[in-house]
Write a protein that holds these residues in place. Structure first.
Motif, short mmCIF file in Angstrom:
data_model
loop_
_atom_site.label_atom_id
_atom_site.label_comp_id
_atom_site.label_asym_id
_atom_site.label_seq_id
_atom_site.Cartn_x
_atom_site.Cartn_y
_atom_site.Cartn_z
N VAL A 1 0.77 -1.35 0.05
CA VAL A 1 -0.02 0.19 -0.16
C VAL A 1 0.93 1.23 -0.14
O VAL A 1 0.74 2.22 -0.73
CB VAL A 1 -1.02 0.09 1.03
CG1 VAL A 1 -1.70 1.38 1.29
CG2 VAL A 1 -2.12 -0.97 0.92
N SER B 1 2.20 2.72 -3.29
CA SER B 1 1.23 3.51 -4.15
C SER B 1 1.02 2.85 -5.58
O SER B 1 1.28 3.53 -6.60
CB SER B 1 1.61 4.78 -4.15
OG SER B 1 1.54 5.67 -2.97
N LEU C 1 -13.90 -1.62 -0.66
CA LEU C 1 -12.98 -0.76 -0.30
C LEU C 1 -13.42 0.03 0.98
O LEU C 1 -12.82 1.10 1.54
CB LEU C 1 -12.50 0.27 -1.29
CG LEU C 1 -11.46 -0.60 -2.07
CD1 LEU C 1 -11.03 0.34 -3.23
CD2 LEU C 1 -10.26 -1.01 -1.47
N TYR D 1 -4.68 -6.67 2.06
CA TYR D 1 -4.43 -5.30 1.19
C TYR D 1 -5.51 -4.51 1.28
O TYR D 1 -5.47 -3.09 1.50
CB TYR D 1 -3.94 -5.99 -0.18
CG TYR D 1 -3.86 -4.74 -1.07
CD1 TYR D 1 -2.83 -3.79 -1.17
CD2 TYR D 1 -4.95 -4.53 -2.07
CE1 TYR D 1 -2.60 -2.85 -1.95
CE2 TYR D 1 -4.67 -3.38 -3.07
CZ TYR D 1 -3.63 -2.84 -2.91
OH TYR D 1 -3.50 -1.59 -3.74
N THR E 1 -5.81 -2.65 4.50
CA THR E 1 -4.82 -1.47 4.79
C THR E 1 -5.24 -0.34 3.56
O THR E 1 -5.00 0.80 4.24
CB THR E 1 -3.46 -2.13 4.51
OG1 THR E 1 -3.20 -3.08 5.37
CG2 THR E 1 -2.38 -1.10 4.77
N THR E 2 -5.54 -0.77 2.42
CA THR E 2 -5.87 0.26 1.52
C THR E 2 -7.01 1.14 2.14
O THR E 2 -7.12 2.41 1.94
CB THR E 2 -6.20 -0.37 0.13
OG1 THR E 2 -5.19 -1.01 -0.08
CG2 THR E 2 -6.50 0.81 -0.94
N SER F 1 -5.79 4.79 2.41
CA SER F 1 -6.31 5.41 1.15
C SER F 1 -5.33 6.35 0.79
O SER F 1 -5.44 7.57 0.26
CB SER F 1 -7.66 6.53 1.74
OG SER F 1 -8.71 5.33 2.21
N ASP G 1 -3.59 6.09 -2.33
CA ASP G 1 -3.81 6.23 -3.79
C ASP G 1 -4.98 7.23 -4.03
O ASP G 1 -5.92 7.06 -3.23
CB ASP G 1 -3.88 4.93 -4.64
CG ASP G 1 -2.61 4.12 -4.71
OD1 ASP G 1 -1.59 4.53 -5.30
OD2 ASP G 1 -2.70 3.17 -4.47
N ILE H 1 -8.52 5.81 -4.62
CA ILE H 1 -9.05 4.86 -3.57
C ILE H 1 -10.19 5.97 -2.86
O ILE H 1 -9.77 6.90 -2.52
CB ILE H 1 -8.07 4.22 -2.74
CG1 ILE H 1 -7.20 3.57 -3.54
CG2 ILE H 1 -8.83 3.66 -1.65
CD1 ILE H 1 -7.72 2.56 -4.09
N LYS I 1 -12.02 7.75 -0.12
CA LYS I 1 -11.53 8.27 1.09
C LYS I 1 -12.85 8.63 2.23
O LYS I 1 -13.53 9.51 2.28
CB LYS I 1 -10.66 9.54 0.95
CG LYS I 1 -9.34 9.38 0.35
CD LYS I 1 -8.51 10.77 0.12
CE LYS I 1 -7.19 10.50 -0.19
NZ LYS I 1 -7.07 9.69 -1.37
#
Length: 263
Positions: A95, A98, A128, A172, A175-176, A180, A182, A185, A187
């Motif tokens: 993550v 990026s 997500l 993953y 954690t993403t 957040s 990237d 992604i 938020k």
């Protein structure tokens, strides 16, 4: 602990190992090639992000290939070490690298727009969502260690691969969703992400304590105690980094912006 005759039965062990080595090498090369392509046309990609990617892939590789991976089939302590590397540390490094941003920058405009549109699909927003990602991540661990899945995993190669793939992907996604990093992604609000993170950490800690007193089938009590302690304290170390990064993001987002004073 029983010596499960799982992964080697009906399959060439060396072939599987060689395939995994090739798989991880390709993953590193793809990122490096994307960096080279990006640097030709855009600002230089930070070298520390490339290092994060390599570390993330190496953590995954160590958990699946070599001595630790072999010992994980007969030692619960080794298995839990692999669990921490594959499900927590590797996703964190990946993550922080990026990858979505890098690959968008290295693609053509048309392909980048296509990838962005796919990432904005409703189904991606669902996966997500921090709460959904936490359920997939922590819920999967509860199923693994409180049912027969742990024993069955060592008997069927397809189940072994599926569970390890889920372990990484769920880690993953979680954690993403929490960090957040990237820009494409979704938020969610920092309050929401923080609340889900605290709940996930609590559930992870409760599970480790449960394993301490209720070992998975085939795991000796002493190994269960040592493995659960490793899960508890090792997980805390990674969680501290997650908490720090989330708080740092929150601080940077909420502090007043400095504007230049006009003359």
């Amino acid at each position: 602990m029983h010596n499960h005759h799982h992964v080697n039965n009906g399959m060439n062990h060396e072939f599987v190992q060689a395939g995994l080595v090739l798989f991880f090498i390709i993953f590193i090369l793809l990122y490096v090639l994307a960096v080279i392509k990006n640097n030709k046309h855009r600002h230089q990609w930070p070298s520390y992000k490339t290092l994060y990617w390599i570390l993330g892939v190496l953590c995954s590789a160590v958990s699946m290939i070599g001595l630790l991976a072999e010992k994980a089939h007969v030692s619960f302590i080794a298995h839990m070490t692999s669990h921490l590397l594959l499900g927590m540390l590797a996703p964190l490094f990946i993550v922080l690298a990026s990858p979505v941003t890098l690959f968008l920058r290295s693609l053509s405009v048309a392909k980048a727009r296509l990838l962005t549109s796919l990432l904005k699909k409703k189904i991606m927003h669902i996966f997500l969502d921090p709460l959904v990602a936490a359920i997939l991540n922590i819920g999967g661990l509860w199923l693994l260690y409180t049912t027969d899945l742990y024993m069955l995993m060592h008997q069927y190669i397809w189940l072994f691969i599926f569970i390890h793939l889920h372990l990484f992907l769920a880690g993953y996604l979680f954690t993403t969703a929490i960090l957040s990093i990237d820009p494409v992604i979704p938020k969610n609000h920092f309050w929401y992400r923080s609340l889900v993170l605290v709940m996930a950490l609590g559930s992870h800690g409760i599970l480790s304590k449960y394993i301490y007193g209720h070992p998975p089938e085939g795991v000796p009590q002493k190994q269960a105690e040592s493995g659960s302690m490793l899960m508890y304290y090792g997980g805390d170390l990674v969680d501290i980094v997650l908490i720090f990064l989330l708080c740092l993001q929150w601080y940077n987002a909420s502090r007043p912006r400095q504007y230049p004073v006009s003359q």
